[in-house]
Motif scaffolding. Structure first.
Motif, PDB file in Angstrom:
ATOM      1  N   ALA A  91      14.203  87.077  30.956  1.00  0.00           N
ATOM      2  CA  ALA A  91      13.351  85.720  32.008  1.00  0.00           C
ATOM      3  C   ALA A  91      12.629  84.050  31.743  1.00  0.00           C
ATOM      4  O   ALA A  91      11.864  83.946  32.246  1.00  0.00           O
ATOM      5  N   SER A  92      12.895  83.716  30.669  1.00  0.00           N
ATOM      6  CA  SER A  92      13.017  82.411  30.243  1.00  0.00           C
ATOM      7  C   SER A  92      13.454  81.610  31.414  1.00  0.00           C
ATOM      8  O   SER A  92      12.589  80.152  30.981  1.00  0.00           O
ATOM      9  N   SER A  93      14.280  81.505  32.058  1.00  0.00           N
ATOM     10  CA  SER A  93      14.310  80.471  32.464  1.00  0.00           C
ATOM     11  C   SER A  93      13.351  80.376  33.568  1.00  0.00           C
ATOM     12  O   SER A  93      13.185  79.220  34.018  1.00  0.00           O
ATOM     13  N   ASP A  94      12.896  81.155  34.427  1.00  0.00           N
ATOM     14  CA  ASP A  94      11.949  80.547  35.302  1.00  0.00           C
ATOM     15  C   ASP A  94      10.712  80.002  34.439  1.00  0.00           C
ATOM     16  O   ASP A  94       9.742  79.315  35.069  1.00  0.00           O
ATOM     17  N   ALA A  95      10.586  80.362  33.476  1.00  0.00           N
ATOM     18  CA  ALA A  95       9.348  79.441  32.446  1.00  0.00           C
ATOM     19  C   ALA A  95       9.119  77.867  32.226  1.00  0.00           C
ATOM     20  O   ALA A  95       8.875  77.016  33.071  1.00  0.00           O
ATOM     21  N   ILE A  96      11.135  77.524  32.670  1.00  0.00           N
ATOM     22  CA  ILE A  96      11.426  76.062  32.397  1.00  0.00           C
ATOM     23  C   ILE A  96      11.158  75.533  33.803  1.00  0.00           C
ATOM     24  O   ILE A  96      10.949  74.355  33.655  1.00  0.00           O
ATOM     25  N   LYS A  97      11.553  76.612  34.131  1.00  0.00           N
ATOM     26  CA  LYS A  97      11.088  75.305  35.943  1.00  0.00           C
ATOM     27  C   LYS A  97      10.190  76.023  36.020  1.00  0.00           C
ATOM     28  O   LYS A  97      10.022  74.032  36.884  1.00  0.00           O
ATOM     29  N   LYS A  98       9.221  76.218  35.779  1.00  0.00           N
ATOM     30  CA  LYS A  98       7.689  75.777  36.094  1.00  0.00           C
ATOM     31  C   LYS A  98       6.962  74.969  35.701  1.00  0.00           C
ATOM     32  O   LYS A  98       6.399  73.719  36.083  1.00  0.00           O
ATOM     33  N   HIS A  99       7.689  74.771  34.244  1.00  0.00           N
ATOM     34  CA  HIS A  99       7.139  73.865  33.065  1.00  0.00           C
ATOM     35  C   HIS A  99       7.831  72.318  34.157  1.00  0.00           C
ATOM     36  O   HIS A  99       7.590  71.435  34.069  1.00  0.00           O
ATOM     37  N   GLN A 100       9.077  72.155  34.185  1.00  0.00           N
ATOM     38  CA  GLN A 100       9.505  70.978  34.876  1.00  0.00           C
ATOM     39  C   GLN A 100       8.629  70.490  36.211  1.00  0.00           C
ATOM     40  O   GLN A 100       8.643  69.409  36.188  1.00  0.00           O
ATOM     41  N   LYS A 101       8.408  71.855  36.903  1.00  0.00           N
ATOM     42  CA  LYS A 101       7.378  71.825  38.220  1.00  0.00           C
ATOM     43  C   LYS A 101       6.215  71.317  37.616  1.00  0.00           C
ATOM     44  O   LYS A 101       5.679  70.255  38.633  1.00  0.00           O
ATOM     45  N   SER A 102       5.883  71.282  36.304  1.00  0.00           N
ATOM     46  CA  SER A 102       4.291  70.981  36.459  1.00  0.00           C
ATOM     47  C   SER A 102       4.398  69.693  35.392  1.00  0.00           C
ATOM     48  O   SER A 102       3.241  68.429  36.286  1.00  0.00           O
ATOM     49  N   LEU A 103       5.283  69.496  35.066  1.00  0.00           N
ATOM     50  CA  LEU A 103       5.948  67.825  34.324  1.00  0.00           C
ATOM     51  C   LEU A 103       5.465  66.719  35.462  1.00  0.00           C
ATOM     52  O   LEU A 103       5.126  65.848  35.334  1.00  0.00           O
ATOM     53  N   SER A 104       6.940  66.766  36.528  1.00  0.00           N
ATOM     54  CA  SER A 104       6.827  66.537  37.688  1.00  0.00           C
ATOM     55  C   SER A 104       5.231  65.502  38.343  1.00  0.00           C
ATOM     56  O   SER A 104       5.438  64.855  38.811  1.00  0.00           O
ATOM     57  N   ALA A 105       5.046  67.033  38.911  1.00  0.00           N
ATOM     58  CA  ALA A 105       3.265  67.337  39.542  1.00  0.00           C
ATOM     59  C   ALA A 105       2.995  65.982  38.977  1.00  0.00           C
ATOM     60  O   ALA A 105       2.063  65.254  38.780  1.00  0.00           O
ATOM     61  N   TRP A 106       2.760  66.186  37.291  1.00  0.00           N
ATOM     62  CA  TRP A 106       1.968  65.473  36.274  1.00  0.00           C
ATOM     63  C   TRP A 106       1.450  63.914  36.023  1.00  0.00           C
ATOM     64  O   TRP A 106       1.355  63.501  35.883  1.00  0.00           O
ATOM     65  N   PHE A 107       3.040  63.982  35.669  1.00  0.00           N
ATOM     66  CA  PHE A 107       3.641  62.262  35.921  1.00  0.00           C
ATOM     67  C   PHE A 107       3.639  61.817  37.358  1.00  0.00           C
ATOM     68  O   PHE A 107       3.983  60.508  37.544  1.00  0.00           O
TER      69      PHE A 107
END
Length: 861
Positions: A91-107
């Motif tokens: 179930a790590s693909s959801d973690a990567i999606k959250k990581h992408q969302k977090s990076l996108s919001a941060w940048f």
């Protein structure tokens, strides 16, 4: 061999001309890749930890096209879906999606400068990719050829490579796992990497399943041992479910190490031990070394960004590909950037309206067209815009000149230049390996500022190699100083100085932007770097005596309790004499700064020049009309921005930003300079200034941002004559802001032939109320303006007793207007006469032609 000796062996100190060789080509065909990316810089990004360079613009996502995103070499053993399948099992693909969302919001965070000095752009704003050229370690280390800039810019840039193809197989068919992207300050390294991260967050970079960006500045702040897995979860908590899979699956992973020059790496086994366990706590620099050695997570790909001076810190055997970011070395890329940036909705004003006077889309198109023509015919500005950061500065300045409806205290020309330097330097040290840790901006102020100041004092803009040697090399005494100079030459020199492109001056250097020379000269003076030998020796002795006296006083106080010696008080007083005497000399030095400001502000030879805002406009958009012949003797250079920048740098906001850059200006020093200025600047302003010089003086008061000083200066002005000054919305706002610091009545305000319109009257309404005699002849005042004048005259606080205007039928307030001025036919004839001169956009360079004044000298790029 020491680094200073290596520098001497590669590049002779007497040949500054060799720096031209590293400038990439500008002309020739170039394919422009338009990719969705962020606008320049984000001050709060944890990944960058420094302000990003101002060089991005934007397009819709539909315009994005990536090449080579999935072009993996056929020799790759694993299936593209194999690593992703393993992650889904836990179930790590959801973690990567959250990581992408977090990076996108941060940048997505925009820097303050982007919101303050122009319209903000979203993450999907247009980004014009700079030219990237494949290089090698041998090319980096060998001396640059001694070429003029014109020959270099005309030379074709070979071996271009796109960001998406950095990890393609090299010429020998070997898979590239580590790529080093290097470039000088201002070429857009951080913005390019930011674009790459954002592309991955939006699924436009399928080559990698996981991207982990690290800031080397952030890593350099900690020396506590930490494991790689703990470091990742500390920076990105959403990856805690993915971290256990590191090293055990075929996950296609990319590490981004931004700003390697911030880290001191030691690749010797004696300095950094081998470590292949991601669970083993080791210092962060050791983690980076083992990642680059491919001893830790050898399957991961790595992108390193750095300045040229730090490239050789990584042994060549650990690097698969070197790529140099060459900036906008093609004029077409510069035009594309300006077209995208200046044509964005909202660029024409804060409200986003394109129908208001002076801010229509037609004016935006006109600006872009004139700027493009100047790029084609005026190679010096094209050489400046080779750096994407200067493209941002040009667009920001144009927005300030044309689309500023009001001028809050945060919006000043000095503030634009100070923020521009913060975006590009952000407190970086020049060399992280040097024990002095001198900030890059402080070094620039002491060296380049000295060159700039000497040029201003001698009214010179072109500098020979001998001039450079005198400013940079004459005081080199130690190994550390030579090392710092080498780093400056390779990383920073071309940001401020560029070879001249004028015929016959190919072997001289000029400042990249003329106004930057005046800014750095002002910074050099205000920081107190302009000192005689006696003052420098006196300051050093004062510091030594001050430190020694403190220690001696403590010892003598103890002795005096045991042995009451009568001479001890005399000795203590003698130890305190010298520091007190030097403090008096420092006060005189601040008086000198104030006198310098006054002398430069009120030079009589500059009385009939255009005001500084028109000069800046002409330097960017060029002069309409016949071009000057190369053999024609040019007028003397003008440096009227120099005293204005001196005042602007002393403002509280700019001093706070400069403090972040390592250039400290104490509150007491600013207070004493302002106090000394009252004796000089205000006294000289009472002599009666020509209209253009008076406009410069008002602009100086606005830049100074000292309300008490401005109020005292304005109270001394009973008559304000601005006739024939092109009163743009910005100038009207400056006049209203400066005059608004007091409530005193003005005997006479002359705004004849100032190109005023109805919106100008609305802006100046509070000022017009306080004027006894008001001159508004020969302006573009139509029927709507008559209503504004009627409301003015009927206002309870109106003191107007003498009105000269060319607007017929002012309404019921006519009894207050004792002099009706010119009739409508006379006005029309005058306007037809003034329209015979050539004008450009909203700022006309030929305003003196209609007013009958002598032609002015303009600042030329």
């Amino acid at each position: 061999m020491s680094r200073a000796m290596q520098c001497q062996s590669r590049l002779p100190w007497g040949s500054w001309t060799q720096l031209r060789g590293s400038l990439p080509e500008r002309r020739g065909t170039r394919r422009a890749y338009l990719c969705a990316a962020s606008v320049p810089g984000t001050a709060s990004s944890s990944f960058l930890r420094k302000s990003l360079r101002a060089d991005g613009t934007s397009l819709p996502r539909s315009c994005v096209h990536h090449q080579g995103g999935s072009q993996e070499p056929p020799s790759q053993p694993s299936s593209p879906r194999h690593g992703l399948t393993a992650l889904r099992n836990v179930a790590s693909s959801d973690a990567i999606k959250k990581h992408q969302k977090s990076l996108s919001a941060w940048f997505s965070h925009q820097p303050n400068e982007e919101r303050q000095f122009g319209p903000s752009f979203s993450l999907d704003a247009v980004h014009v990719d700079p030219v990237i050229r494949e290089s090698s370690l041998e090319e980096i280390l060998k001396p640059s050829p001694d070429l003029t800039i014109q020959n270099q810019l005309q030379q074709r840039c070979s071996r271009k490579i796109s960001l998406q193809n950095l990890f393609d197989a090299d010429a020998c068919g070997r898979q590239v796992k580590t790529a080093v992207l290097f470039g000088t300050v201002g070429t857009g390294k951080s913005t390019l990497i930011k674009k790459m991260v954002v592309d991955w967050c939006h699924g436009r970079l399928p080559r990698f399943e996981l991207v982990i960006p690290f800031s080397c500045e952030d890593l350099s702040q900690s020396h506590t041992p930490i494991s790689l897995k703990r470091l990742i979860t500390k920076k990105y908590q959403h990856l805690r479910d993915v971290v256990p899979m590191l090293g055990t699956s075929n996950l296609r992973m990319l590490f981004i190490l931004n700003g390697l020059e911030r880290l001191n790496l030691d690749f010797r086994l004696a300095g950094t031990e081998l470590c292949c366990d991601p669970n083993e706590p080791i210092p962060p620099p050791a983690i980076v070394v083992n990642l680059l050695r491919k001893y830790l997570l050898p399957e991961a790909s790595i992108i390193v960004t750095t300045r040229p001076s730090a490239v050789r810190r990584i042994p060549g055997k650990y690097v698969g590909r070197y790529a140099e970011i060459c900036g906008f070395s093609d004029t077409n890329l510069q035009k594309l950037y300006f077209q995208m940036r200046l044509s964005q909705p909202g660029c024409s004003g804060e409200d986003g309206s394109v129908n208001s006077p002076g801010s229509s889309s037609g004016e935006q198109d006109n600006l872009v067209e004139m700027l493009s023509r100047n790029l084609e015919r005026h190679n010096q500005i094209a050489a400046a815009c080779f750096l994407p950061s200067y493209c941002w500065l040009v667009c920001t300045t144009l927005h300030f000149l044309y689309f500023t409806k009001t001028v809050p205290p945060s919006q000043t020309l000095t503030g634009i230049y100070t923020s521009f330097l913060r975006l590009n330097f952000s407190g970086e040290v020049l060399d992280s390996t040097d024990p002095t840790n001198i900030s890059m901006m402080k070094y620039v102020a002491k060296t380049v500022g000295k060159l700039a100041h000497e040029g201003v004092m001698s009214r010179k803009t072109c500098f020979s190699e001998e001039d450079l040697q005198q400013c940079f090399e004459v005081e080199m005494k130690t190994e550390s100083e030579l090392n710092l100079l080498e780093v400056f030459r390779s990383d920073v020199f071309r940001f401020f100085l560029t070879p001249c492109v004028q015929p016959g001056k190919e072997h001289t250097f000029v400042f990249t932007i003329p106004a930057m020379q005046e800014y750095l000269a002002a910074l050099y003076v205000v920081l107190g770097e302009k000192k005689t030998l006696a003052q420098r020796v006196g300051k050093e002795l004062s510091e030594v005596f001050g430190r020694v006296s403190e220690d001696v006083v403590v010892v003598l106080n103890i002795i005096s309790k045991v042995l009451p010696l009568r001479f001890l008080p005399v000795l203590l007083n003698l130890l305190k004499v010298f520091p007190r005497y030097f403090s008096r000399l420092s006060g005189k030095d601040r008086d000198t700064i104030a006198r310098t400001m006054a002398e430069e502000m009120f030079k009589e030879e500059d009385y009939f020049n255009d005001d500084v805002l028109d000069q800046i406009n002409s330097s960017i958009l060029g002069m309409e009309g016949p071009m000057r012949h190369p053999d024609e003797v040019s007028d003397d250079e003008v440096f009227e921005l120099f005293p204005i920048f001196m005042g602007g740098i002393l403002s509280r906001r700019n001093r706070a930003i400069l403090e972040q850059l390592g250039c400290s200006i104490k509150n007491l020093a600013a207070f004493e300079i302002a106090k000394a200025m009252k004796k000089t600047v205000i006294r000289n302003s009472r002599k009666g200034l020509p209209p253009s010089e008076l406009m410069d003086y008002l602009f100086f008061l606005h830049e100074f941002q000292n309300e008490r000083f401005t109020a005292e200066a304005i109270r001394s002005l009973r008559t304000v004559n601005l006739s024939s000054v092109k009163m743009t919305p910005l100038k009207c706002s400056v006049l209203a802001s400066v005059m608004g610091t007091t409530c005193h009545e003005v005997e006479e305000l002359n705004l004849t032939s100032c190109n005023l319109d109805t919106s100008s009257l609305r802006t100046l309404f509070p000022v017009l109320l306080r004027c006894k005699a008001l001159h508004l002849q020969l302006n573009s005042l139509g029927p709507d303006a008559c209503k504004e004048i009627r409301d003015l005259l009927l206002h309870d606080k109106c003191v107007v007793s003498n009105l000269r205007r060319s607007c017929p039928g002012a309404g019921g307030g006519g009894q207050k207007a004792r002099d009706a001025g010119h009739s409508a036919p006379v006005l029309q004839r005058h306007q037809r006469g003034r329209q015979t001169g050539t004008s450009h956009a909203a700022h006309g360079s030929g305003r003196h032609q209609g007013a009958g004044l002598p032609y002015s000298r303009h600042r030329r790029l």
